[in-house]
Design a protein around this motif. Structure first.
Motif, PDB file in Angstrom:
ATOM      1  N   VAL A 132      46.102  49.319  -1.813  1.00  0.00           N
ATOM      2  CA  VAL A 132      45.492  48.047  -1.473  1.00  0.00           C
ATOM      3  C   VAL A 132      46.425  47.303  -0.532  1.00  0.00           C
ATOM      4  O   VAL A 132      47.563  47.005  -0.882  1.00  0.00           O
ATOM      5  CB  VAL A 132      45.227  47.201  -2.724  1.00  0.00           C
ATOM      6  N   GLU A 133      45.915  47.011   0.658  1.00  0.00           N
ATOM      7  CA  GLU A 133      46.709  46.331   1.676  1.00  0.00           C
ATOM      8  C   GLU A 133      46.422  44.838   1.661  1.00  0.00           C
ATOM      9  O   GLU A 133      45.309  44.412   1.346  1.00  0.00           O
ATOM     10  CB  GLU A 133      46.380  46.891   3.065  1.00  0.00           C
ATOM     11  N   SER A 134      47.420  44.073   2.063  1.00  0.00           N
ATOM     12  CA  SER A 134      47.242  42.629   2.177  1.00  0.00           C
ATOM     13  C   SER A 134      48.198  42.094   3.230  1.00  0.00           C
ATOM     14  O   SER A 134      49.147  42.788   3.622  1.00  0.00           O
ATOM     15  CB  SER A 134      47.502  41.939   0.838  1.00  0.00           C
ATOM     16  N   GLY A 135      47.930  40.883   3.689  1.00  0.00           N
ATOM     17  CA  GLY A 135      48.863  40.201   4.577  1.00  0.00           C
ATOM     18  C   GLY A 135      48.443  40.102   6.023  1.00  0.00           C
ATOM     19  O   GLY A 135      49.135  39.464   6.820  1.00  0.00           O
ATOM     20  N   GLY A 136      47.352  40.710   6.398  1.00  0.00           N
ATOM     21  CA  GLY A 136      46.921  40.599   7.783  1.00  0.00           C
ATOM     22  C   GLY A 136      46.392  39.205   8.075  1.00  0.00           C
ATOM     23  O   GLY A 136      46.258  38.369   7.195  1.00  0.00           O
ATOM     24  N   GLY A 137      46.103  38.959   9.356  1.00  0.00           N
ATOM     25  CA  GLY A 137      45.553  37.662   9.730  1.00  0.00           C
ATOM     26  C   GLY A 137      45.756  37.361  11.190  1.00  0.00           C
ATOM     27  O   GLY A 137      46.070  38.242  11.991  1.00  0.00           O
ATOM     28  N   LEU A 138      45.579  36.090  11.511  1.00  0.00           N
ATOM     29  CA  LEU A 138      45.707  35.609  12.886  1.00  0.00           C
ATOM     30  C   LEU A 138      47.017  34.849  13.034  1.00  0.00           C
ATOM     31  O   LEU A 138      47.344  33.991  12.203  1.00  0.00           O
ATOM     32  CB  LEU A 138      44.526  34.690  13.217  1.00  0.00           C
ATOM     33  N   VAL A 139      47.764  35.171  14.073  1.00  0.00           N
ATOM     34  CA  VAL A 139      49.050  34.518  14.301  1.00  0.00           C
ATOM     35  C   VAL A 139      49.255  34.370  15.811  1.00  0.00           C
ATOM     36  O   VAL A 139      48.739  35.170  16.593  1.00  0.00           O
ATOM     37  CB  VAL A 139      50.193  35.326  13.659  1.00  0.00           C
ATOM     38  N   GLN A 140      50.008  33.357  16.196  1.00  0.00           N
ATOM     39  CA  GLN A 140      50.312  33.179  17.610  1.00  0.00           C
ATOM     40  C   GLN A 140      51.440  34.107  18.031  1.00  0.00           C
ATOM     41  O   GLN A 140      52.280  34.500  17.208  1.00  0.00           O
ATOM     42  CB  GLN A 140      50.711  31.730  17.881  1.00  0.00           C
ATOM     43  N   ALA A 141      51.452  34.432  19.299  1.00  0.00           N
ATOM     44  CA  ALA A 141      52.525  35.253  19.828  1.00  0.00           C
ATOM     45  C   ALA A 141      53.872  34.612  19.519  1.00  0.00           C
ATOM     46  O   ALA A 141      54.029  33.390  19.616  1.00  0.00           O
ATOM     47  CB  ALA A 141      52.361  35.437  21.325  1.00  0.00           C
ATOM     48  N   GLY A 142      54.821  35.444  19.107  1.00  0.00           N
ATOM     49  CA  GLY A 142      56.128  34.955  18.705  1.00  0.00           C
ATOM     50  C   GLY A 142      56.255  34.695  17.220  1.00  0.00           C
ATOM     51  O   GLY A 142      57.360  34.488  16.713  1.00  0.00           O
ATOM     52  N   GLY A 143      55.128  34.714  16.539  1.00  0.00           N
ATOM     53  CA  GLY A 143      55.127  34.445  15.110  1.00  0.00           C
ATOM     54  C   GLY A 143      55.417  35.681  14.281  1.00  0.00           C
ATOM     55  O   GLY A 143      55.760  36.748  14.810  1.00  0.00           O
ATOM     56  N   SER A 144      55.281  35.518  12.966  1.00  0.00           N
ATOM     57  CA  SER A 144      55.612  36.581  12.020  1.00  0.00           C
ATOM     58  C   SER A 144      54.487  36.766  11.012  1.00  0.00           C
ATOM     59  O   SER A 144      53.745  35.826  10.702  1.00  0.00           O
ATOM     60  CB  SER A 144      56.902  36.245  11.271  1.00  0.00           C
ATOM     61  N   LEU A 145      54.387  37.974  10.518  1.00  0.00           N
ATOM     62  CA  LEU A 145      53.482  38.307   9.415  1.00  0.00           C
ATOM     63  C   LEU A 145      54.158  39.367   8.557  1.00  0.00           C
ATOM     64  O   LEU A 145      54.982  40.157   9.063  1.00  0.00           O
ATOM     65  CB  LEU A 145      52.150  38.871   9.931  1.00  0.00           C
ATOM     66  N   ARG A 146      53.759  39.394   7.312  1.00  0.00           N
ATOM     67  CA  ARG A 146      54.263  40.434   6.409  1.00  0.00           C
ATOM     68  C   ARG A 146      53.077  41.155   5.797  1.00  0.00           C
ATOM     69  O   ARG A 146      52.228  40.529   5.158  1.00  0.00           O
ATOM     70  CB  ARG A 146      55.136  39.834   5.313  1.00  0.00           C
ATOM     71  N   LEU A 147      53.021  42.456   5.993  1.00  0.00           N
ATOM     72  CA  LEU A 147      51.985  43.283   5.396  1.00  0.00           C
ATOM     73  C   LEU A 147      52.542  43.948   4.144  1.00  0.00           C
ATOM     74  O   LEU A 147      53.721  44.327   4.103  1.00  0.00           O
ATOM     75  CB  LEU A 147      51.514  44.357   6.366  1.00  0.00           C
ATOM     76  N   SER A 148      51.683  44.099   3.153  1.00  0.00           N
ATOM     77  CA  SER A 148      52.093  44.742   1.921  1.00  0.00           C
ATOM     78  C   SER A 148      51.028  45.739   1.494  1.00  0.00           C
ATOM     79  O   SER A 148      49.831  45.481   1.636  1.00  0.00           O
ATOM     80  CB  SER A 148      52.304  43.696   0.819  1.00  0.00           C
ATOM     81  N   CYS A 149      51.452  46.874   0.992  1.00  0.00           N
ATOM     82  CA  CYS A 149      50.538  47.912   0.529  1.00  0.00           C
ATOM     83  C   CYS A 149      50.940  48.299  -0.885  1.00  0.00           C
ATOM     84  O   CYS A 149      52.031  48.840  -1.094  1.00  0.00           O
ATOM     85  CB  CYS A 149      50.604  49.124   1.448  1.00  0.00           C
ATOM     86  N   ALA A 150      50.071  47.992  -1.837  1.00  0.00           N
ATOM     87  CA  ALA A 150      50.313  48.331  -3.233  1.00  0.00           C
ATOM     88  C   ALA A 150      49.736  49.715  -3.517  1.00  0.00           C
ATOM     89  O   ALA A 150      48.542  49.944  -3.320  1.00  0.00           O
ATOM     90  CB  ALA A 150      49.674  47.289  -4.137  1.00  0.00           C
ATOM     91  N   ALA A 151      50.593  50.620  -3.968  1.00  0.00           N
ATOM     92  CA  ALA A 151      50.187  52.001  -4.198  1.00  0.00           C
ATOM     93  C   ALA A 151      50.036  52.304  -5.680  1.00  0.00           C
ATOM     94  O   ALA A 151      50.609  51.610  -6.524  1.00  0.00           O
ATOM     95  CB  ALA A 151      51.211  52.949  -3.582  1.00  0.00           C
ATOM     96  N   SER A 152      49.288  53.358  -5.980  1.00  0.00           N
ATOM     97  CA  SER A 152      49.149  53.822  -7.355  1.00  0.00           C
ATOM     98  C   SER A 152      50.446  54.469  -7.786  1.00  0.00           C
ATOM     99  O   SER A 152      50.968  55.335  -7.108  1.00  0.00           O
ATOM    100  CB  SER A 152      48.007  54.841  -7.449  1.00  0.00           C
ATOM    101  N   GLY A 153      50.975  54.064  -8.918  1.00  0.00           N
ATOM    102  CA  GLY A 153      52.205  54.651  -9.417  1.00  0.00           C
ATOM    103  C   GLY A 153      53.425  54.179  -8.650  1.00  0.00           C
ATOM    104  O   GLY A 153      53.356  53.285  -7.815  1.00  0.00           O
ATOM    105  N   SER A 154      54.536  54.811  -8.944  1.00  0.00           N
ATOM    106  CA  SER A 154      55.785  54.416  -8.302  1.00  0.00           C
ATOM    107  C   SER A 154      55.762  54.716  -6.810  1.00  0.00           C
ATOM    108  O   SER A 154      55.415  55.818  -6.394  1.00  0.00           O
ATOM    109  CB  SER A 154      56.956  55.156  -8.939  1.00  0.00           C
ATOM    110  N   ILE A 155      56.173  53.741  -6.024  1.00  0.00           N
ATOM    111  CA  ILE A 155      56.211  53.937  -4.580  1.00  0.00           C
ATOM    112  C   ILE A 155      57.234  55.010  -4.213  1.00  0.00           C
ATOM    113  O   ILE A 155      57.122  55.669  -3.170  1.00  0.00           O
ATOM    114  CB  ILE A 155      56.509  52.605  -3.852  1.00  0.00           C
TER     115      ILE A 155
END
Length: 114
Positions: free
Chosen positions: A5-28
């Protein structure tokens, strides 16, 4: 069955930051490979960053110095910290993991505006 399950996407201005996260089944850490790919409109899916079980990390040349991939054992996630975003980073970002076979997440949209 492996589920991510992924999360963290979106709209951001150039120069900005985002953090994406992917929750996996079991231990990563049970995956031989975990990482992120992206696909921009009209282009092929490409590697962004990947980390192996032995902690080897590879980045696409276009994101080196701006993106950082990491694993969180407590949350069982593989994360992508993206800074100094550019309009050309606009794409759907897909989480990818592999044990004996590979698994893809459903994708999360990142839009970087000028």
């Amino acid at each position: 069955q492996v589920r991510m399950v992924e999360s963290g996407g979106g709209l951001v201005q150039a120069g900005g930051s985002l953090r994406l996260s992917c929750a996996a089944s079991g231990s990563i850490f049970s995956y031989n490979v975990a990482g992120w790919y992206r696909q921009a409109p009209g282009k092929q899916r490409e590697l962004v960053a990947i980390i192996t079980a032995g902690s080897r990390i590879d980045y696409a040349d276009s994101v080196k110095g701006r993106f950082t991939i990491s694993r969180d054992g407590a949350k069982n996630t593989v994360d992508l910290q993206m800074t100094s975003l550019k309009t050309e980073d606009t794409a759907v970002y897909y989480c990818y993991t592999r044990r004996t076979v590979g698994y893809w997440g459903q994708g999360t949209q990142v839009i970087v505006s000028s």
